[in-house]
Design a protein around this motif. Structure first.
Motif, PDB file in Angstrom:
ATOM      1  N   PRO A 181      59.822  37.095  32.824  1.00 24.68           N
ATOM      2  CA  PRO A 181      59.126  36.541  31.665  1.00 24.68           C
ATOM      3  C   PRO A 181      57.992  37.437  31.182  1.00 24.68           C
ATOM      4  N   ALA A 182      57.530  37.158  29.961  1.00 27.46           N
ATOM      5  CA  ALA A 182      56.388  37.885  29.404  1.00 27.46           C
ATOM      6  C   ALA A 182      55.066  37.301  29.886  1.00 27.46           C
ATOM      7  N   LEU A 183      55.088  35.999  30.253  1.00 28.02           N
ATOM      8  CA  LEU A 183      53.872  35.315  30.695  1.00 28.02           C
ATOM      9  C   LEU A 183      54.194  34.422  31.885  1.00 28.02           C
ATOM     10  N   LEU A 184      53.396  34.543  32.949  1.00 29.60           N
ATOM     11  CA  LEU A 184      53.519  33.666  34.117  1.00 29.60           C
ATOM     12  C   LEU A 184      52.279  32.780  34.182  1.00 29.60           C
ATOM     13  N   ILE A 185      52.504  31.467  34.265  1.00 28.04           N
ATOM     14  CA  ILE A 185      51.413  30.522  34.488  1.00 28.04           C
ATOM     15  C   ILE A 185      51.466  30.123  35.953  1.00 28.04           C
ATOM     16  N   ALA A 186      50.408  30.433  36.698  1.00 26.53           N
ATOM     17  CA  ALA A 186      50.339  30.110  38.124  1.00 26.53           C
ATOM     18  C   ALA A 186      49.310  29.006  38.304  1.00 26.53           C
ATOM     19  N   ASP A 187      49.781  27.779  38.552  1.00 26.15           N
ATOM     20  CA  ASP A 187      48.908  26.606  38.637  1.00 26.15           C
ATOM     21  C   ASP A 187      48.549  26.343  40.096  1.00 26.15           C
ATOM     22  N   GLU A 188      47.351  26.766  40.496  1.00 29.06           N
ATOM     23  CA  GLU A 188      46.868  26.609  41.881  1.00 29.06           C
ATOM     24  C   GLU A 188      47.913  27.114  42.885  1.00 29.06           C
ATOM     25  N   PRO A 189      48.374  28.375  42.758  1.00 33.90           N
ATOM     26  CA  PRO A 189      49.504  28.815  43.592  1.00 33.90           C
ATOM     27  C   PRO A 189      49.178  29.014  45.059  1.00 33.90           C
ATOM     28  N   THR A 190      47.887  29.064  45.428  1.00 34.91           N
ATOM     29  CA  THR A 190      47.543  29.351  46.827  1.00 34.91           C
ATOM     30  C   THR A 190      46.649  28.289  47.451  1.00 34.91           C
ATOM     31  N   THR A 191      46.502  27.126  46.796  1.00 33.21           N
ATOM     32  CA  THR A 191      45.542  26.119  47.256  1.00 33.21           C
ATOM     33  C   THR A 191      45.801  25.666  48.686  1.00 33.21           C
ATOM     34  N   ALA A 192      47.055  25.396  49.035  1.00 30.63           N
ATOM     35  CA  ALA A 192      47.363  24.820  50.348  1.00 30.63           C
ATOM     36  C   ALA A 192      47.744  25.872  51.385  1.00 30.63           C
ATOM     37  N   LEU A 193      47.539  27.157  51.080  1.00 37.53           N
ATOM     38  CA  LEU A 193      47.967  28.218  51.983  1.00 37.53           C
ATOM     39  C   LEU A 193      46.792  28.753  52.792  1.00 37.53           C
ATOM     40  N   ASP A 194      47.070  29.216  54.020  1.00 36.02           N
ATOM     41  CA  ASP A 194      46.006  29.803  54.818  1.00 36.02           C
ATOM     42  C   ASP A 194      45.641  31.180  54.268  1.00 36.02           C
ATOM     43  N   VAL A 195      44.523  31.733  54.745  1.00 38.87           N
ATOM     44  CA  VAL A 195      43.929  32.889  54.074  1.00 38.87           C
ATOM     45  C   VAL A 195      44.814  34.134  54.095  1.00 38.87           C
ATOM     46  N   THR A 196      45.514  34.391  55.211  1.00 40.66           N
ATOM     47  CA  THR A 196      46.337  35.589  55.252  1.00 40.66           C
ATOM     48  C   THR A 196      47.557  35.451  54.347  1.00 40.66           C
ATOM     49  N   ILE A 197      48.180  34.270  54.343  1.00 42.72           N
ATOM     50  CA  ILE A 197      49.320  34.045  53.454  1.00 42.72           C
ATOM     51  C   ILE A 197      48.848  34.045  51.997  1.00 42.72           C
ATOM     52  N   GLN A 198      47.684  33.455  51.740  1.00 43.39           N
ATOM     53  CA  GLN A 198      47.122  33.470  50.392  1.00 43.39           C
ATOM     54  C   GLN A 198      46.927  34.898  49.906  1.00 43.39           C
ATOM     55  N   ALA A 215      51.927  39.233  31.525  1.00 42.81           N
ATOM     56  CA  ALA A 215      50.593  38.648  31.547  1.00 42.81           C
ATOM     57  C   ALA A 215      50.606  37.449  32.487  1.00 42.81           C
ATOM     58  N   MET A 216      49.420  37.046  32.956  1.00 44.47           N
ATOM     59  CA  MET A 216      49.353  35.917  33.886  1.00 44.47           C
ATOM     60  C   MET A 216      48.154  35.039  33.552  1.00 44.47           C
ATOM     61  N   LEU A 217      48.409  33.726  33.515  1.00 42.57           N
ATOM     62  CA  LEU A 217      47.348  32.724  33.417  1.00 42.57           C
ATOM     63  C   LEU A 217      47.239  32.071  34.781  1.00 42.57           C
ATOM     64  N   LEU A 218      46.151  32.355  35.495  1.00 39.75           N
ATOM     65  CA  LEU A 218      45.946  31.842  36.843  1.00 39.75           C
ATOM     66  C   LEU A 218      45.011  30.642  36.779  1.00 39.75           C
ATOM     67  N   ILE A 219      45.537  29.468  37.109  1.00 36.21           N
ATOM     68  CA  ILE A 219      44.744  28.239  37.114  1.00 36.21           C
ATOM     69  C   ILE A 219      44.300  27.981  38.542  1.00 36.21           C
ATOM     70  N   THR A 220      42.995  27.901  38.755  1.00 37.84           N
ATOM     71  CA  THR A 220      42.490  27.747  40.115  1.00 37.84           C
ATOM     72  C   THR A 220      41.081  27.182  40.108  1.00 37.84           C
ATOM     73  N   HIS A 221      40.685  26.609  41.254  1.00 35.23           N
ATOM     74  CA  HIS A 221      39.282  26.237  41.445  1.00 35.23           C
ATOM     75  C   HIS A 221      38.621  27.136  42.476  1.00 35.23           C
ATOM     76  N   ASP A 222      39.375  28.106  43.017  1.00 33.90           N
ATOM     77  CA  ASP A 222      38.861  28.991  44.055  1.00 33.90           C
ATOM     78  C   ASP A 222      38.269  30.238  43.413  1.00 33.90           C
ATOM     79  N   LEU A 223      36.946  30.312  43.384  1.00 33.95           N
ATOM     80  CA  LEU A 223      36.285  31.421  42.717  1.00 33.95           C
ATOM     81  C   LEU A 223      36.442  32.727  43.495  1.00 33.95           C
ATOM     82  N   GLY A 224      36.711  32.645  44.802  1.00 31.62           N
ATOM     83  CA  GLY A 224      36.995  33.848  45.567  1.00 31.62           C
ATOM     84  C   GLY A 224      38.295  34.494  45.118  1.00 31.62           C
ATOM     85  N   VAL A 225      39.302  33.682  44.838  1.00 34.11           N
ATOM     86  CA  VAL A 225      40.577  34.187  44.311  1.00 34.11           C
ATOM     87  C   VAL A 225      40.360  34.825  42.942  1.00 34.11           C
ATOM     88  N   VAL A 226      39.583  34.171  42.103  1.00 34.82           N
ATOM     89  CA  VAL A 226      39.307  34.694  40.758  1.00 34.82           C
ATOM     90  C   VAL A 226      38.677  36.072  40.846  1.00 34.82           C
TER      91      VAL A 226
END
Length: 618
Positions: A181-198, A215-226
């Motif tokens: 695709p031209a655009l990937l929307i990732a909605d909280e893709p790593t919320t439930a994963l441990d840190v190494t898998i994340q 392009a990617m739209l990353l939806i998250t509440h984890d500011l470390g990921v951002v």
């Protein structure tokens, strides 16, 4: 060129009580090949905005204003307003999944349990590309390889339940990207994963983005990921965009009070001793001494062993590869000769990757499953209790002393029971008090955890995630236990709600003299709540130390890898993806010789400093 432009978007839910605007005049752009992070608390409108882009809004919701302009790089000069297309029309179906794809937060519910991974990815491919079955299989296996599956042929034949959380998320990514695709929307893709898998998933998405020029739209509440992935940041609050800009501007010079508050609520490894998290908002609650009297605090000797686990081992049989799962299935040791002590009044943090045996160990302590060998002892003034020998009424009585907090606050609450019934259920099971006395105690417990007793007759679905977790805490405290096992209690919550719950647990521990075994994959959370930390990998306990020693001077290579994988909301401390992706961190046979665990060599726990134990031959 901007692949997607959101202009003054309005989304409204039509409810029996009237209209509710979930997105209010949102505007931002997603440039081609870039990553834009959409940040905000649960309920801020992030996922609703993503659903509007994909044309998958619930029946009660509708786009009432604005534009969603999509410009496909494969069709130069084209511009389509997605807001004007019929959700189920042929044009939207061509774009959805083909040119714009989405990765959902929970892969277990997004993937079908009845079909193999290969069938599900092939379905997405054949919907959008005209290829025969043989060519389709080749493309799917190639995408599974790109998504990081070491054996893509086996993954093609696997069912969802056979994969770990990280592998399920990789399968979801492969499904989303198989049509390039031209655009990937990732909605909280790593919320439930441990840190190494994340970290692996983040690097995978970043590498695939570069390879596929998307392009990617990353939806998250984890500011470390951002901080480690995004180039631009858009901050949402109550349906509105309150701040946006480059990742450097947003992190180094935040302007809006909400963003500043969000940054203060994030647990990190540099927090000063005794410094509390600052949630954006909190619930007033009653003091435990006012509710339970001055004798509420446990008066047993603090620091004495309360729970002793000795040489616990548990194996499970693998499903075979033949018809009906017969043949070829061997034994897997989920927990291998684990020993630990939990002292009265302390919080022992138990950390490790998904599948390392943390939850299996907690279930054996609770007697939900039986170990193959070992011993579990619970201290009691009348004499130590052999937990594994308990049966009938003795086991029932023991479970009043030790209670459990679950990871998912929604699925752990019966949707057919009111909150009052949920919290009172332990009291009913153990025949404590009359119905009036139980109701009075439930109201006190609700006040203790910051819930309004007037909500006693409401059902779980009408509460937020943080409130549901408070209900779980109240239920766990109903029998006034000595100890709580907290299994990932904040992993499904956004940072501000997480801060509320962590502060609440710390306060209750001090007020009621509670003891915690706190299981988590989030090392920043463990650093905030724990006194001592035990690290597990592949069923083994590899390091035990007090919190300060372990985080300041980790000795085991696995502990060092865990700490290096923690994403920090600081642009000056990016993740070292190269070190994380060496693939040796969680493989005991690949560790340096002094630490190596294999069929012929399992080193012992050695005390390298007082109270600091490391599994090593040195």
């Amino acid at each position: 060129m901007n692949v997607l432009s959101i202009k003054d978007l309005e989304v409204e839910f039509r409810l029996a009580s009237g209209g509710l605007k979930a997105v209010k005049g949102a505007s931002f752009d997603i440039p081609a090949g870039s990553t834009v992070a959409l940040v905000g608390e649960s309920g801020s409108g992030k996922s609703v905005l993503a659903q509007a882009i994909m044309g998958i809004l619930p029946a009660s919701a509708k786009v009432t204003g604005g534009q969603i302009l999509f410009r496909d790089p494969a069709q130069e000069g084209s511009e389509i307003d997605l807001a004007t297309l019929s959700d189920n029309g042929p044009e939207m179906r061509t774009i959805r999944g083909g040119r714009i794809a989405i990765v959902f937060q929970e892969p277990m519910t997004a993937l079908s349990p009845l079909h193999t991974i290969g069938d599900q990815i092939s379905e997405a491919l054949h919907l959008h590309r005209d290829v025969d079955v043989a060519r389709g299989r080749e493309l799917v296996i190639e995408m599974l390889r790109l998504a990081g599956f070491k054996d893509p042929d086996r993954a093609y034949r696997a069912y969802t339940f056979e994969l770990s959380g990280g592998l399920r998320q990789r399968a979801m990514i492969a499904m989303a990207l198989v049509c390039r695709p031209a655009l990937l929307i990732a909605d909280e893709p790593t919320t439930a994963l441990d840190v190494t898998i994340q970290a692996q998933i983040l690097k995978l998405m970043r590498d695939l983005q570069a390879d596929l020029q998307m392009a990617m739209l990353l939806i998250t509440h984890d500011l470390g990921v951002v901080a480690n992935v995004a180039e631009r940041v858009v901050v949402m609050y109550h349906g509105k965009i309150v701040e946006s800009g480059s990742v450097a501007d947003v992190f180094k010079n935040p302007q809006h009070p909400y963003l500043k508050a969000l940054l203060r609520a994030v647990p990190d490894l540099d927090r000063a001793e005794g410094e509390r998290l600052q949630p954006i908002r909190d619930y007033p609650r009653a003091d435990s001494k006012q509710l339970f009297g001055a004798g509420a605090v446990c008066d047993h000797a603090a620091g004495a062993p309360l729970l002793i686990v000795e040489n616990i081992t548990k194996s499970f049989k693998q499903r075979g590869t033949g018809l009906f799962g017969q043949g070829g299935g061997g034994l897997v040791k989920a927990v291998d000769d684990v020993s630990l002590i939990v002292r009265r009044g302390e919080c022992l943090g138990l950390v490790g990757e998904s599948g390392c045996g943390k939850t299996t160990l907690s279930k054996m302590i609770m007697r939900a499953i039986r170990p193959d060998s070992g011993r579990i002892t619970f201290a009691d003034p009348k004499g130590d209790i052999d937990v594994l020998a308990l049966e009938g009424d003795d086991l029932k009585s023991f479970r009043r002393r030790l209670q459990f907090m679950f990871q998912d606050p929604f699925s752990s609450l019966d949707p057919r029971m009111t909150v009052g019934q949920v919290i009172a259920e332990p009291l009913s099971i153990h025949n404590i008090g009359t119905s009036d006395e139980r109701r009075a105690k439930v109201e006190k417990l609700m006040q203790l955890v910051g819930l309004d007793p007037r909500a006693i007759n409401r059902y779980p679905h009408s509460f937020s995630g943080g409130q549901r977790q408070r209900i779980g805490i109240a239920r766990a405290l109903a029998l006034r236990p000595d100890m709580l096992i907290c299994d990932e209690p904040v992993s499904a919550l956004d940072v501000s709600i997480q801060a509320q719950i962590l502060n609440l647990l710390k306060d209750l521990r001090e007020e009621l003299g509670l003891t915690y075994l706190f299981i988590s994959h989030n090392l920043a959370v463990i650093d905030y709540v724990a006194d001592r930390v035990a690290v597990m990998c592949a069923g083994h306990l590899v390091e035990v130390a007090d919190r300060a020693s372990l985080f300041a001077s980790p000795q085991h290579p696995y502990t060092q890898a865990l700490l290096s994988a923690v994403p920090v909301a600081d642009l000056d401390r990016p993740l070292d993806f190269t070190r994380i992706m060496e693939g040796k961190a969680s493989n005991p046979t690949a560790w340096p010789e002094a630490f190596r665990i294999d069929q012929n060599h399992t080193p012992s726990l050695i005390e390298v400093q007082p109270g600091h134990l490391v599994r090593s031959a040195a």
